[in-house]
Design a protein around this motif. Structure first.
Motif, short mmCIF file in Angstrom:
data_model
loop_
_atom_site.label_atom_id
_atom_site.label_comp_id
_atom_site.label_asym_id
_atom_site.label_seq_id
_atom_site.Cartn_x
_atom_site.Cartn_y
_atom_site.Cartn_z
N GLY A 286 -28.34 35.36 16.13
CA GLY A 286 -27.34 35.23 16.70
C GLY A 286 -27.06 33.93 17.81
N ILE A 287 -26.08 33.35 17.70
CA ILE A 287 -25.96 32.39 19.18
C ILE A 287 -25.78 32.56 20.14
N ASP A 288 -25.16 33.78 20.22
CA ASP A 288 -25.00 34.63 21.36
C ASP A 288 -26.92 35.31 22.78
N SER A 289 -27.87 35.76 21.58
CA SER A 289 -28.55 36.31 22.23
C SER A 289 -29.55 34.73 22.24
N ALA A 290 -29.52 33.57 21.34
CA ALA A 290 -29.76 32.79 21.52
C ALA A 290 -29.86 31.96 22.88
N LEU A 291 -28.32 31.44 23.37
CA LEU A 291 -28.12 30.90 24.47
C LEU A 291 -28.84 31.61 25.67
N THR A 292 -28.37 33.14 25.68
CA THR A 292 -28.70 34.35 26.33
C THR A 292 -30.07 33.84 26.94
N LEU A 293 -30.83 33.83 25.48
CA LEU A 293 -32.70 33.92 25.90
C LEU A 293 -33.42 32.00 26.95
N MET A 318 -33.87 34.51 7.87
CA MET A 318 -33.30 33.39 8.23
C MET A 318 -32.79 34.04 9.86
N SER A 319 -32.49 35.10 9.82
CA SER A 319 -32.36 35.33 11.49
C SER A 319 -34.01 35.47 12.32
N LEU A 320 -34.66 36.39 11.32
CA LEU A 320 -36.23 36.50 12.10
C LEU A 320 -36.74 35.32 11.89
N ASP A 321 -36.94 33.98 11.38
CA ASP A 321 -37.66 32.86 10.97
C ASP A 321 -36.62 31.83 12.51
N ASP A 322 -35.95 32.29 12.45
CA ASP A 322 -35.10 31.42 13.40
C ASP A 322 -35.14 31.77 15.26
N SER A 323 -35.70 33.20 15.38
CA SER A 323 -35.28 33.85 16.45
C SER A 323 -37.12 33.45 16.65
N ARG A 324 -38.07 33.23 15.62
CA ARG A 324 -39.58 32.84 15.66
C ARG A 324 -39.59 31.75 16.44
N GLU A 325 -39.02 30.37 15.85
CA GLU A 325 -38.75 29.21 15.84
C GLU A 325 -38.80 29.18 17.49
N GLU A 435 -38.16 19.01 19.54
CA GLU A 435 -37.32 19.00 18.90
C GLU A 435 -35.96 20.23 19.59
N PRO A 436 -34.60 20.38 19.09
CA PRO A 436 -34.24 21.24 19.57
C PRO A 436 -34.40 22.83 19.82
N VAL A 437 -33.59 23.22 20.42
CA VAL A 437 -34.49 24.98 20.99
C VAL A 437 -33.80 25.72 20.17
N ILE A 438 -32.39 25.44 19.84
CA ILE A 438 -31.71 26.89 19.08
C ILE A 438 -31.72 25.85 18.25
N PRO A 439 -32.27 26.29 16.77
CA PRO A 439 -32.24 25.60 15.40
C PRO A 439 -31.12 25.91 14.68
N GLU A 440 -30.42 24.59 14.38
CA GLU A 440 -29.46 24.50 14.58
C GLU A 440 -28.24 25.36 12.99
N ASN A 441 -29.78 25.91 12.09
CA ASN A 441 -28.99 27.14 11.49
C ASN A 441 -28.16 28.29 12.34
N ILE A 442 -28.76 28.37 13.45
CA ILE A 442 -28.05 29.34 14.92
C ILE A 442 -26.59 29.10 14.65
N ILE A 443 -26.75 26.94 14.85
CA ILE A 443 -24.95 27.34 15.63
C ILE A 443 -24.09 26.96 14.18
#
Length: 538
Positions: A286-293, A318-325, A435-443
Motif C-alpha cells: 500500500g501507499i503508506d508503507s511505500a512512502l515510509t520506506l 499486485m501487492s507482492l509485485d509492487d513491493s518487489r519492484e 522509473e518512479p520508485v513508487i509504482p503507479e499501481n500503489i498510488i
C-alpha cells in the motif's frame, strides 16, 4: 560596520560537550569569514527542548560548566549563546554574551510559551529587563523566540537603545510556518523601525523537527537574508549605517518538499541520536508503507533499512509485485514471511473459545498482531527500530490495530493526512532519475488493509478528502460538529468521524511518538482525556 554570523546548527539535547564543540567550530568558521559576532539558536548549549532535565539542579550546574568551557576556548569573536541558567534561586531560559573569555551580559527570556508543544512555565521564571550591549560600535538588543510573538520585549529592547535586535529561536516547524515567523517579526520591525536577525535551530528531537530557515529583516521590513530549510548553515549579515545586507538568499521549499524534508530529517535524527542500528519496515503493497520506506531509505541509506513483506491469504499478487519492484529500485534488504501458518495456529488455539461466535474484526486484528510480533522479533535480534506506517487520518479514527500495525518505535507519517500521503508519494517520484520508485499501481489503486476478501478502506470510512477535512476542522481548529456541518460537510460523516475520533483516544495514548508537521499533531499538543463524557455541540 558590524558583521554577524548566524549559526543554525543541529544541537543534541543533553550533549553539552558535543554542542560546545559545534559552537566552537561555528565560531572558527565565522571568524574566518570576518564576523565579529556569532549568533546561536535558543538553548543551543543544552539542545531544545530539554524537558524534565530542567528539573534537575545538576543539569544547570553542568550547563554552567559547559558555558565556562566555551568562554575559555573562544576568542576574537563575540558569542551570543542560548542556555539554561539558574540565577538567584530562579531558573531561566537565557542568552549570554561572551567576549574575550568572559560573560559580559545575560538576557533572560520574558515571554514563556505555554501552548501547543511548549511547557516553558513548567520550568522557567520569566525575565523582566531588556538587554542591550554594544558590539563593535552597534547597540544590539537580544530577544528569545516567543518574545517577538506579541508586543512588549522587542519594543523594550528598542526603547533601551537597540539599533539591531538579535533573536535566538528554537521554533519547531509545521508546514509553511516560515511565513508566520516572517510576518510576526515584520510587525515588530514595522512598529519600531529597528531591523532584526532571526537564528533558528535545525534538526529532529523526538517528535519535533526544527527547520532552520533563519532570516534577517531590514528596516524596510524586507527579508534580506534567508538560510536553507532543514540544513545546517552559517549565514553572514552585515549591519552598516543602519542597513542590513547579505549574500545568503535560499529559496523557500514547496509544501511537498518541506513536508518530505521534515520527515527525512526527523527519521535520520531520531535513529541517529538514539543509537539504533537502522530501521525495519513492514511493507503491505500500500501507499503508506511505500512512502515510509522511501523516507527511511532517503534518511538512512538503503544499507540500514530492512523491509519485510508478510503476505496472508488475502494479500493480492499486485501487492507482492509492487513491493518487489520498490525493493529492486531502492536496494534495501528484503524478506517475505508468509503468515498463513501462524494464522492457522491461532485459529486452532482459539477455536474452543470462539466456538459459536461469528468471524469479525478479531480475526483481522490477529493478522496485524502476527505481523507486529514478527517485526518486533527482528528488531530485538538486529538492533534496528521498527518504523510504523499509519497516517494521521487513520490515527484520528482508530483505523489501526493496537499491538499490530501500531507496534513499533517511531511513527513516521503519524501527522500526515492520507490526502497528503498521495501528494508526497507523487513528489517523491519526481526526484527519481529514471522509473518512479513508487509504482503507479500503489498510488491509483483503492486503499485496502487486505485483511479479508475484497476489503476497501472506504467500506469503513468516508472518502479521505471528506475525512481529512473533518479531522482538520475538529482536531486542529477546535470547531464544533455544528460548525463543521454548517461549513458544508455531510452531517452523517461528521457524526461518524467525531465519534470514532473520540473513542480512539485510548489507542492513540499507546501509539509510538511520531514526526509533527501540522500545527497540532496527536502528541505533545493533543491532550484529550481518555475517560471523557463531554457531549459535542451538534
Amino acid at each position: 560596520m558590524l558583521r554577524i554570523a548566524v549559526a543554525q546548527f543541529n544541537a543534541v539535547v543533553g550533549d553539552l560537550t558535543g554542542n560546545v564543540e559545534r559552537i566552537i567550530a561555528c565560531a572558527a568558521e565565522a571568524k574566518a569569514r570576518g564576523a565579529q559576532v556569532l549568533l546561536t539558536p535558543e538553548l543551543a548549549l543544552s539542545g531544545y527542548p530539554p524537558e524534565d532535565l530542567l528539573l534537575r539542579p545538576d543539569f544547570y550546574r553542568a550547563c554552567q560548566r559547559a558555558l565556562d568551557d566555551l568562554a575559555a576556548r573562544v576568542d576574537g569573536i563575540a558569542l551570543v549563546v542560548g542556555h539554561p541558567e539558574e540565577f538567584e534561586g530562579a531558573c531561566h531560559n537565557a542568552a549570554s554574551v561572551i567576549e574575550n573569555g568572559r560573560k559580559t551580559a545575560v538576557y533572560r527570556k520574558i515571554r514563556l510559551p505555554n501552548y501547543d508543544v511548549f511547557d516553558e512555565k513548567r520550568y522557567f521564571e520569566p525575565g523582566h529587563e531588556a538587554c542591550v550591549v554594544t558590539l563593535g560600535d552597534v547597540n544590539v538588543g537580544i530577544n528569545i523566540c516567543a518574545d517577538i510573538w506579541e508586543e512588549g520585549p522587542y519594543e523594550l529592547s528598542c526603547a533601551a537603545g537597540a539599533e539591531l535586535v538579535l533573536v535566538l529561536n528554537a521554533s519547531p516547524c509545521h508546514l509553511e510556518k516560515h511565513h508566520e515567523r516572517a510576518r510576526v517579526l515584520g510587525e515588530r520591525v514595522e512598529a519600531t523601525g529597528v531591523p532584526a536577525i532571526y537564528c533558528n535551530l535545525v534538526g529532529g528531537q523526538d517528535e519535533l523537527v526544527f527547520d532552520g530557515a533563519s532570516f534577517a529583516i531590514d528596516e524596510r521590513e524586507q527579508i534580506c537574508m534567508r538560510l536553507p530549510q532543514f540544513e545546517e548553515a552559517l549565514g553572514i549579515v552585515d549591519f552598516d549605517r543602519g542597513r542590513l545586507q547579505s549574500d545568503d538568499h535560499a529559496e523557500p521549499l514547496s509544501l511537498e518538499a518541506e513536508a518530505y524534508s521534515a520527515l527525512v530529517l526527523g527519521v535520520r535524527d531520531y535513529i541517529g541520536k538514539t543509537g539504533f542500528k537502522g530501521a525495519i519496515i513492514g511493507l503491505s503493497g500500500g501507499i503508506d508503507s511505500a512512502l515510509t520506506l522511501c523516507v527511511a531509505v532517503d534518511a538512512l541509506g538503503a544499507e540500514k533499512v530492512h523491509a519485510v513483506m508478510m503476505p496472508s491469504p488475502y494479500t493480492a499478487q499486485m501487492s507482492l509485485d509492487d513491493s518487489r519492484e520498490m525493493i529492486r529500485q531502492l536496494g534495501c534488504s528484503y524478506d517475505e514471511i508468509a503468515i498463513a501458518p501462524a494464522m492457522a495456529t491461532y485459529e486452532s488455539m482459539l477455536a474452543p473459545l470462539f466456538a459459536g461466535l461469528p468471524q469479525d474484526t478479531t480475526e483481522e486484528n490477529i493478522q496485524a498482531r502476527i505481523r507486529g510480533n514478527i517485526l518486533m522479533a527482528l528488531s530485538n535480534k538486529t538492533g534496528k527500530l521498527v518504523l510504523t506506517t499509519g497516517n494521521k487520518s487513520e490515527m484520528a479514527v482508530g483505523y489501526c490495530t493496537l499491538y499490530g500495525d501500531m507496534a513499533g518505535g517511531f511513527a513516521v507519517i503519524k501527522d500526515v493526512y492520507k490526502t497528503l500521503v498521495y501528494r508526497l508519494s507523487r513528489y517523491r517520484n519526481t526526484l527519481c532519475q529514471g522509473e518512479p520508485v513508487i509504482p503507479e499501481n500503489i498510488i491509483v489503486r483503492p486503499p485496502s488493509a487486505e485483511l479479508k476478501p475484497d476489503q476497501k478502506d472506504q467500506d469503513s470510512l468516508p472518502e479521505y478528502e471528506v475525512l481529512d477535512a473533518i479531522v482538520r476542522a475538529y482536531m486542529e481548529e477546535d470547531r464544533s460538529p455544528r460548525e463543521i456541518i454548517a461549513a458544508g460537510l455531510p452531517e452523517a460523516d461528521v457524526r461518524r468521524v467525531v465519534r470514532l475520533l473520540r473513542i480512539a483516544e485510548y489507542k492513540r495514548r499507546q501509539a509510538p511518538i511520531g514526526i509533527r508537521i501540522t500545527p497540532r499533531g496527536f502528541g505533545k499538543d493533543w491532550r484529550y482525556p481518555v475517560t471523557n463524557r463531554y457531549v459535542d455541540e451538534f
